[in-house]
Motif scaffolding. Structure first.
Motif: not given
Length: 74
Positions: A17-28, A30-35
């Motif tokens: 889990g460290d570093p985390r990946g995109l799949a680990d980010i909650r609600s990715w 729904d985010m702006d791609p840059g964020r």
């Protein structure tokens, strides 16, 4: 650079889990791609990812791929 390793780490992160990946980010999704990219990369310059979508979208096409999905092998 190791493209397969880099892509796998970006999308899935490390097993511990460290570093985390995109799949680990909650609600990715729904985010702006840059964020979303900044959440994964943790850059000291968070605004640099914003506005790079056109270049990123064009990359697979320039490499001859017709798929928009990343090709990550396990």
């Amino acid at each position: 650079m190791q493209p397969t390793y880099s892509a796998r780490m970006f999308f899935y992160g490390a097993e511990d889990g460290d570093p985390r990946g995109l799949a680990d980010i909650r609600s990715w999704e729904d985010m702006d791609p840059g964020r979303a990219a900044q959440e994964v990369q943790r850059s000291a310059y968070p605004d640099l990812y914003a506005g790079q979508e056109d270049a990123a979208d064009a990359s697979p096409t320039r490499q001859g791929s017709t798929s928009t999905a990343p090709a990550v092998t396990e």
